[in-house]
Write an enzyme that holds these catalytic residues in place. Structure first.
Site, PDB file in Angstrom:
ATOM      1  N   SER A 156      65.458  48.060  87.522  1.00 23.03           N
ATOM      2  CA  SER A 156      65.966  47.371  86.599  1.00 23.03           C
ATOM      3  C   SER A 156      65.677  45.782  86.359  1.00 23.03           C
ATOM      4  O   SER A 156      64.697  45.867  85.662  1.00 23.03           O
ATOM      5  CB  SER A 156      67.609  47.495  86.901  1.00 23.03           C
ATOM      6  OG  SER A 156      68.678  47.245  86.100  1.00 23.03           O
ATOM      7  N   LYS A 208      89.620  37.467  74.725  1.00 25.46           N
ATOM      8  CA  LYS A 208      89.786  36.383  75.781  1.00 25.46           C
ATOM      9  C   LYS A 208      89.687  36.947  77.063  1.00 25.46           C
ATOM     10  O   LYS A 208      89.205  36.747  78.085  1.00 25.46           O
ATOM     11  CB  LYS A 208      90.551  35.002  75.414  1.00 25.46           C
ATOM     12  CG  LYS A 208      90.447  33.956  76.520  1.00 25.46           C
ATOM     13  CD  LYS A 208      88.950  33.552  76.481  1.00 25.46           C
ATOM     14  CE  LYS A 208      88.610  32.457  77.780  1.00 25.46           C
ATOM     15  NZ  LYS A 208      87.178  32.017  77.703  1.00 25.46           N
TER      16      LYS A 208
END
Length: 342
Positions: A156, A208
């Site tokens: 990764s 948010k």
């Protein structure tokens, strides 16, 4: 190359001796011969010795610079990659790879006239996106050949970094790949209900608090967060295709799987399999010499940083790292969601 390395060591030792002799002689003249009286002479002897120590340090620094016995800098990336080497626990789990430290080591090697090539040793499962990219960019900017050497694991974020080097070496048993991005969150909404906790939203902006663990995620929020993950994935694929000369389809076909060394080599994720000796032979060929000498570059830490690192290790060993925290550092997270190259 071995003969020249020994010659460099002899030259360093000789230069240090000369520096000590000159410094002691100068100190003796200034602090012993010139002053009068026993107290002054005693003080002079002390100062002469101190002058010798200072001279030895100065001569040693000059000798190391002018007669270095290495031509390859080795920088290690070991453990989960984060900005400061900690994790998402409090206190931070010790032993991770600090991107800031690794970048500093690579830049220091790049500024060192003796370090003509960079060996990036990788043993990492991945980590945060931006810190991983910072290391890759630093390696790409190194002025000289760069080789990534995968030891146990180069997955990764580790592979994100390795794909920016001129070549990638691995062992037969190395785990390589995992070209993908994961986003995770803890869904504690049901537990909060059972405990009688109620989430009250006070926010400006529809998304948010997307991913907040104390409330159920809406389909719009899920799509929004998945879009962020897809964006990181597209960037990862682009990095690999640019660095490895693989097609977009070849990279995506891996489906974020990991491969053992031989299979990773067969599909183009790795250039060659071999030990560190093979890596050094490759770098010697790149530099046009018979043999290279490798110098390990380590983080430069002051006393307080060493003490702090030791205290973190002790705290974690005592079990203080059980409480989890979810961060948004470096754009890695949104509310309770973490995005990682794992």
């Amino acid at each position: 190359m071995a003969g020249s390395s020994r010659a460099a060591q002899v030259a360093q030792f000789f230069l240090v001796l000369v520096g000590v002799a000159v410094a002691v002689a100068l100190g003796w003249m200034l602090f012993v011969v010139v002053p009068e009286g026993n107290l002054a002479r005693l003080l002079g002897v002390v100062l002469a010795v101190l002058a010798g120590v200072v001279g030895a340090r100065a001569a040693g620094a000059i000798a190391s610079s002018r007669f270095a016995g290495y031509d390859v800098a080795e920088v290690a990336v070991e453990g989960p990659i984060t900005r400061d080497g900690g994790g998402s626990t409090f206190p931070p789990r010790p032993g991770g790879a600090s991107a800031d430290d690794v970048v500093e080591q690579i830049e220091r090697a790049d500024e060192d006239a003796n370090a003509q090539a960079l060996l990036l040793k990788l043993n990492t499962p991945g980590g945060q996106v931006v810190p991983s990219d910072d290391i890759r960019v630093a390696a790409e900017r190194f002025d000289g050949p760069t080789v990534a050497y995968a030891t146990d694991t180069c997955a990764s974020g580790g592979y994100w970094i390795a794909s920016g080097c001129d070549a990638i070496y691995a062992r037969d048993g190395s785990i390589v790949g995992s070209i993908g991005v994961i986003g995770s969150r803890v869904n504690a909404a049901e537990a909060a209900d059972k405990l009688g906790l109620e989430y009250e939203r006070l926010a400006a902006g529809k998304y948010k608090d997307a991913g907040n663990s104390l409330k159920e995620m809406t389909e719009d929020e899920r799509a929004y967060l998945q879009n962020l993950i897809d964006g990181y994935y597209d960037e990862f694929v682009e990095r690999v295709t640019d660095g490895r000369e693989l097609s977009d389809e070849q990279v995506r076909d891996t489906e974020a799987k990991v491969y053992l060394g031989e299979e990773a080599e067969s599909i183009g994720l790795v250039d060659e399999l071999g030990t560190k000796r093979a890596v050094k032979d490759r770098l010697a060929a790149d530099l046009g010499v018979e043999e290279v000498t490798v110098e390990e570059f380590a983080p430069e830490r002051n006393l307080m940083e060493r003490v702090r690192g030791g205290s973190q290790s002790v705290a974690y060993a005592l079990g203080a790292g059980v409480a989890s925290a979810f961060t948004g550092e470096d754009g890695q997270g949104v509310e309770g969601v973490e995005f990682e190259l794992r």
